[in-house]
Design a protein around this motif. Sequence first.
Motif, PDB file in Angstrom:
ATOM      1  N   ASN A 194       0.681  -1.596  -0.065  1.00 44.78           N
ATOM      2  CA  ASN A 194      -0.212  -0.185   0.448  1.00 44.78           C
ATOM      3  C   ASN A 194       0.652   1.382   0.043  1.00 44.78           C
ATOM      4  OD1 ASN A 194      -2.478  -1.067  -0.208  1.00 44.78           O
ATOM      5  ND2 ASN A 194      -2.886  -1.214   2.069  1.00 44.78           N
ATOM      6  N   ARG A 195       2.256   1.572  -0.062  1.00 43.92           N
ATOM      7  CA  ARG A 195       3.173   2.544  -0.119  1.00 43.92           C
ATOM      8  C   ARG A 195       2.580   3.092  -1.082  1.00 43.92           C
ATOM      9  NH1 ARG A 195       7.677   3.902   3.456  1.00 43.92           N
ATOM     10  NH2 ARG A 195       7.966   2.019   3.816  1.00 43.92           N
ATOM     11  N   GLY A 196       2.783   2.616  -2.283  1.00 39.12           N
ATOM     12  CA  GLY A 196       2.426   3.291  -3.573  1.00 39.12           C
ATOM     13  C   GLY A 196       0.657   4.394  -3.304  1.00 39.12           C
ATOM     14  N   ILE A 197       0.502   3.398  -2.910  1.00 36.62           N
ATOM     15  CA  ILE A 197      -0.745   3.857  -2.741  1.00 36.62           C
ATOM     16  C   ILE A 197      -0.887   5.782  -1.319  1.00 36.62           C
ATOM     17  CG2 ILE A 197      -4.020   3.984  -1.714  1.00 36.62           C
ATOM     18  CD1 ILE A 197      -4.014   1.326  -3.473  1.00 36.62           C
ATOM     19  N   PHE A 198      -0.402   5.207  -0.517  1.00 33.00           N
ATOM     20  CA  PHE A 198       0.077   6.269   0.223  1.00 33.00           C
ATOM     21  C   PHE A 198       0.023   7.739  -0.549  1.00 33.00           C
ATOM     22  CE2 PHE A 198      -0.401   3.027   4.033  1.00 33.00           C
ATOM     23  CZ  PHE A 198      -2.542   2.885   3.911  1.00 33.00           C
ATOM     24  N   HIS A 199       1.170   6.840  -1.135  1.00 33.09           N
ATOM     25  CA  HIS A 199       2.093   8.097  -1.586  1.00 33.09           C
ATOM     26  C   HIS A 199       2.021   9.622  -2.622  1.00 33.09           C
ATOM     27  CE1 HIS A 199       6.290   8.922  -2.271  1.00 33.09           C
ATOM     28  NE2 HIS A 199       6.551  10.166  -3.741  1.00 33.09           N
ATOM     29  N   LYS A 200       0.707   8.153  -3.275  1.00 29.95           N
ATOM     30  CA  LYS A 200      -0.035   9.394  -3.899  1.00 29.95           C
ATOM     31  C   LYS A 200      -1.411  10.003  -3.652  1.00 29.95           C
ATOM     32  CE  LYS A 200      -1.440   5.626  -8.015  1.00 29.95           C
ATOM     33  NZ  LYS A 200      -2.295   5.301  -8.431  1.00 29.95           N
ATOM     34  N   ILE A 201      -1.678  10.030  -2.452  1.00 30.20           N
ATOM     35  CA  ILE A 201      -2.477  10.709  -1.896  1.00 30.20           C
ATOM     36  C   ILE A 201      -1.822  12.327  -1.462  1.00 30.20           C
ATOM     37  CG2 ILE A 201      -4.323  10.422   0.366  1.00 30.20           C
ATOM     38  CD1 ILE A 201      -5.543   8.757  -1.982  1.00 30.20           C
ATOM     39  N   LYS A 202      -1.235  11.333  -0.304  1.00 36.61           N
ATOM     40  CA  LYS A 202       0.400  12.257  -0.064  1.00 36.61           C
ATOM     41  C   LYS A 202       0.387  13.928  -1.454  1.00 36.61           C
ATOM     42  CE  LYS A 202       2.990  15.067   2.077  1.00 36.61           C
ATOM     43  NZ  LYS A 202       2.724  16.023   3.401  1.00 36.61           N
ATOM     44  N   ASP A 203       0.503  13.138  -2.286  1.00 42.86           N
ATOM     45  CA  ASP A 203       1.328  13.624  -3.685  1.00 42.86           C
ATOM     46  C   ASP A 203       0.139  14.498  -3.872  1.00 42.86           C
ATOM     47  OD1 ASP A 203       3.796  12.691  -4.226  1.00 42.86           O
ATOM     48  OD2 ASP A 203       3.248  11.808  -5.728  1.00 42.86           O
ATOM     49  N   LEU A 204      -0.889  14.307  -3.874  1.00 40.47           N
ATOM     50  CA  LEU A 204      -2.793  14.903  -4.184  1.00 40.47           C
ATOM     51  C   LEU A 204      -2.653  15.842  -3.217  1.00 40.47           C
ATOM     52  CD1 LEU A 204      -5.728  14.751  -6.022  1.00 40.47           C
ATOM     53  CD2 LEU A 204      -6.043  12.966  -4.428  1.00 40.47           C
ATOM     54  N   SER A 205      -2.697  15.773  -1.942  1.00 43.74           N
ATOM     55  CA  SER A 205      -2.876  16.437  -0.890  1.00 43.74           C
ATOM     56  C   SER A 205      -2.356  17.627  -1.105  1.00 43.74           C
ATOM     57  CB  SER A 205      -3.063  15.780   0.289  1.00 43.74           C
ATOM     58  OG  SER A 205      -1.103  15.986   0.499  1.00 43.74           O
ATOM     59  N   VAL A 206      -0.649  17.558  -1.834  1.00 41.57           N
ATOM     60  CA  VAL A 206      -0.120  18.840  -2.159  1.00 41.57           C
ATOM     61  C   VAL A 206       0.011  19.492  -2.913  1.00 41.57           C
ATOM     62  CG1 VAL A 206       2.490  19.146  -2.043  1.00 41.57           C
ATOM     63  CG2 VAL A 206       2.320  17.301  -0.508  1.00 41.57           C
ATOM     64  N   ASP A 207      -0.646  18.809  -4.054  1.00 39.04           N
ATOM     65  CA  ASP A 207      -0.786  19.136  -5.098  1.00 39.04           C
ATOM     66  C   ASP A 207      -2.236  20.324  -4.901  1.00 39.04           C
ATOM     67  OD1 ASP A 207      -1.751  19.896  -7.997  1.00 39.04           O
ATOM     68  OD2 ASP A 207      -3.108  18.047  -8.202  1.00 39.04           O
ATOM     69  N   ILE A 208      -3.120  19.827  -4.231  1.00 33.25           N
ATOM     70  CA  ILE A 208      -4.620  20.194  -4.146  1.00 33.25           C
ATOM     71  C   ILE A 208      -4.296  21.758  -2.515  1.00 33.25           C
ATOM     72  CG2 ILE A 208      -7.105  20.184  -2.546  1.00 33.25           C
ATOM     73  CD1 ILE A 208      -7.061  17.491  -3.473  1.00 33.25           C
ATOM     74  N   ALA A 209      -3.369  21.576  -2.222  1.00 33.36           N
ATOM     75  CA  ALA A 209      -2.996  22.619  -0.989  1.00 33.36           C
ATOM     76  C   ALA A 209      -1.916  23.555  -2.275  1.00 33.36           C
ATOM     77  CB  ALA A 209      -1.565  22.023  -0.049  1.00 33.36           C
ATOM     78  N   ASN A 210      -1.305  23.332  -3.901  1.00 33.65           N
ATOM     79  CA  ASN A 210      -0.774  24.525  -4.068  1.00 33.65           C
ATOM     80  C   ASN A 210      -2.046  24.957  -4.730  1.00 33.65           C
ATOM     81  OD1 ASN A 210       2.339  24.037  -2.932  1.00 33.65           O
ATOM     82  ND2 ASN A 210       2.212  21.940  -4.754  1.00 33.65           N
ATOM     83  N   GLU A 211      -3.108  24.322  -4.661  1.00 37.82           N
ATOM     84  CA  GLU A 211      -4.324  25.375  -5.306  1.00 37.82           C
ATOM     85  C   GLU A 211      -4.622  26.601  -4.911  1.00 37.82           C
ATOM     86  OE1 GLU A 211      -5.721  24.953  -8.201  1.00 37.82           O
ATOM     87  OE2 GLU A 211      -4.378  23.393  -8.840  1.00 37.82           O
TER      88      GLU A 211
END
Length: 234
Positions: A174-191
């Motif tokens: 599940n590491r890849g999944i957690f990593h993707k969610i973290k990336d997504l949160s950074v992406d949304i934060a940057n908006e």
Amino acid sequence: MREQELKDNLISVEERVAAACKRAGRNRDEVTLIAVSKTKPVSDLQVIYDQGMRSFGENKVQELTEKIPEMPNDIDWHLIGHLQRNKVKYIVDKVKLIHSVDSYRLAEEINIQAKKHGVIVPILIEVNAANETTKFGVKLEEAKQLCQEISHLDAVHIMGLMTIAPNVVVPEENRGIFHKIKDLSVDIANENIDNVDMRILSMGMTNDFEVAIEEGATHVRVGTAIFGERNYNL
Ligand SMILES: *Cc1c(COP(=O)(O)O)cnc(C)c1O
């Protein structure tokens, strides 16, 4: 004895949380351990409470509203399960955080009830990271859009994302999944969307909370490792 078993379980989970934080170079206080107490009697919750636990997670509105008056009033209650719109009114002013918002219509109802009760309700957007048909949550690629829509509702406040990772044999899967969610949160934060924070990442359960912490979880939801197996046939 049940009490000793629960105490030992909690100590062991605490140690594992602390060790995962250390491996990841994070402070222990960056991660909130939520004791997921669904199906368990309040006598069990009280033991864990007496050890200092103040964050409890429940997945059903009825069970939550039954347990709240039975427990001390300094608990942060987390609603982690799927929420039906007609039940929002029962919990909107009683929970610290709703982890499972996955539609605009649900957020809209939370907004209406929040206003009636004069509160602002912190919520997370549930993301179905692995696109499993059995799970609730929005698709990864839909999360940002949903945050934008919900941001206009002034009595709800998006605090971050939540995900339930697949039930795997090896947590590492599940590491890849957690990593993707973290990336997504950074992406949304940057908006920099008004009224949208990305400071909470609710991910990781009994099977995979250590990997989730290593990948940036701020809230882990742990049931079985603290309370033991659940028996749904009782
Ligand atoms: C039951 C539940 C948990 C805890 O699961 P365990 O594997 O027992 O730790 C976490 N999150 C959600 C949404 C749940 O429903």
